[in-house]
Write a protein that holds these residues in place. Structure first.
Motif, mmCIF file in Angstrom:
data_model
loop_
_atom_site.group_PDB
_atom_site.id
_atom_site.type_symbol
_atom_site.label_atom_id
_atom_site.label_comp_id
_atom_site.label_asym_id
_atom_site.label_seq_id
_atom_site.Cartn_x
_atom_site.Cartn_y
_atom_site.Cartn_z
ATOM 1 N N ALA A 101 0.843 -1.190 0.000
ATOM 2 C CA ALA A 101 0.000 0.000 0.000
ATOM 3 C C ALA A 101 0.881 1.243 0.000
ATOM 4 N N SER A 102 0.403 2.280 -0.697
ATOM 5 C CA SER A 102 1.158 3.529 -0.762
ATOM 6 C C SER A 102 0.193 4.699 -0.873
ATOM 7 N N THR A 103 0.454 5.749 -0.093
ATOM 8 C CA THR A 103 -0.285 7.001 -0.179
ATOM 9 C C THR A 103 0.706 8.120 -0.493
ATOM 10 N N MET A 104 0.544 8.728 -1.660
ATOM 11 C CA MET A 104 1.435 9.790 -2.121
ATOM 12 C C MET A 104 2.882 9.307 -2.166
ATOM 13 N N LYS A 122 -2.522 -1.363 -3.169
ATOM 14 C CA LYS A 122 -3.498 -0.338 -2.828
ATOM 15 C C LYS A 122 -2.806 1.016 -2.917
ATOM 16 N N LEU A 123 -3.277 1.855 -3.839
ATOM 17 C CA LEU A 123 -2.590 3.104 -4.144
ATOM 18 C C LEU A 123 -3.535 4.290 -4.002
ATOM 19 N N THR A 124 -3.027 5.347 -3.404
ATOM 20 C CA THR A 124 -3.744 6.622 -3.351
ATOM 21 C C THR A 124 -2.757 7.724 -3.700
ATOM 22 N N GLY A 125 -2.959 8.359 -4.850
ATOM 23 C CA GLY A 125 -2.048 9.413 -5.282
ATOM 24 C C GLY A 125 -0.621 8.933 -5.410
ATOM 25 N N SER A 126 -0.420 7.703 -5.850
ATOM 26 C CA SER A 126 0.906 7.094 -5.872
ATOM 27 C C SER A 126 1.271 6.599 -7.266
ATOM 28 N N ALA A 148 -6.759 1.451 -6.941
ATOM 29 C CA ALA A 148 -6.013 2.709 -7.054
ATOM 30 C C ALA A 148 -6.961 3.888 -7.240
ATOM 31 N N SER A 151 -3.835 7.669 -9.222
ATOM 32 C CA SER A 151 -2.495 7.087 -9.232
ATOM 33 C C SER A 151 -2.073 6.749 -10.665
ATOM 34 N N SER A 197 -7.226 7.392 -12.521
ATOM 35 C CA SER A 197 -5.841 6.930 -12.597
ATOM 36 C C SER A 197 -5.458 6.626 -14.043
#
Length: 219
Positions: A101-104, A122-126, A148, A151, A197
């Motif tokens: 998982a990554s956020t920004m 799981k991506l948010t703004g990444s 996502a 992203s 995305s």
């Protein structure tokens, strides 16, 4: 009699995704051929009757159970992972995939690594970058589940590795550049959903390991 009683039940997307994941495990266990897997996936995602999904599950999965380990005296050596590029990368033992998982932020996998049978991102703004050209596959079919929002996803595969896109996209751009599968080459299945995305899948030859660029980069 109420006419609605005779109408077939509409399958949920969750039902379709779960059945496809279970069928993928059958392929990885050598209990289902690629051609039959492709045919069943087409039915899973096109039918409007949940009873069809139930019948597929009953026919293919009711009697399925993981194989029990054999006594060590006659045990066969473990199967090595298959290189994504045919032929090409060195063999390494498979590593169990872990949800990422990554956020920004940025998730990046390149070089020589083992692609698990199933991976979740799981991506948010990444940004997600997966380069499979020198990777090994731990199973005949490798599934990437991507959830996502806002992203950027980039996946690079070698020629001969077919990419099947099952991702649901909303307000997103999707560009899939794939080739016909080579005999014995792994396949990549993309599932999940993306919103706002960009998904870009490209097919490129792996760079030669003895090139000047590779030597300068120490790869």
């Amino acid at each position: 009699m109420n006419p609605s009683m005779n109408r077939p039940r509409q399958p949920r997307d969750e039902d379709r995704e779960q059945l496809q994941a279970d069928l993928t495990r059958l392929v990885g266990a050598g209990r289902l051929q690629f051609e039959e897997f492709d045919r069943l996936c087409n039915v899973v995602w096109s039918t409007q009757d949940k009873g069809v999904l139930d019948r597929i599950r009953a026919q293919y999965l009711t009697h399925y159970a993981p194989q029990q380990p054999q006594p060590p005296q006659h045990q066969q050596p473990p199967q090595q992972p298959v290189p994504m590029a045919q032929p090409g990368a060195q063999h390494v033992m498979p590593v169990e995939g872990q949800p990422a998982a990554s956020t920004m932020g940025n998730i990046r996998r390149t070089g020589e690594w083992t692609v698990p049978e199933y991976s979740m991102f799981k991506l948010t703004g990444s940004t997600l970058h997966l380069d499979l050209r020198r990777a090994n596959a731990a199973a005949p079919v490798c599934t990437f589940e991507i959830q996502a929002a806002m992203s950027s996803i980039e996946i690079v595969v070698p020629p001969g590795v077919y990419v099947e896109n099952r991702i649901k996209d909303l307000f997103s751009s999707v560009n899939i550049q794939t080739t016909q599968p080579l005999p014995g080459a792994p396949r990549v299945v993309l599932t999940g959903s993306i919103k706002g995305s960009g998904l870009n899948v490209t097919t490129k030859q792996a760079p030669p390991q003895n090139s000047l660029w590779s030597r300068l980069m120490g790869s």
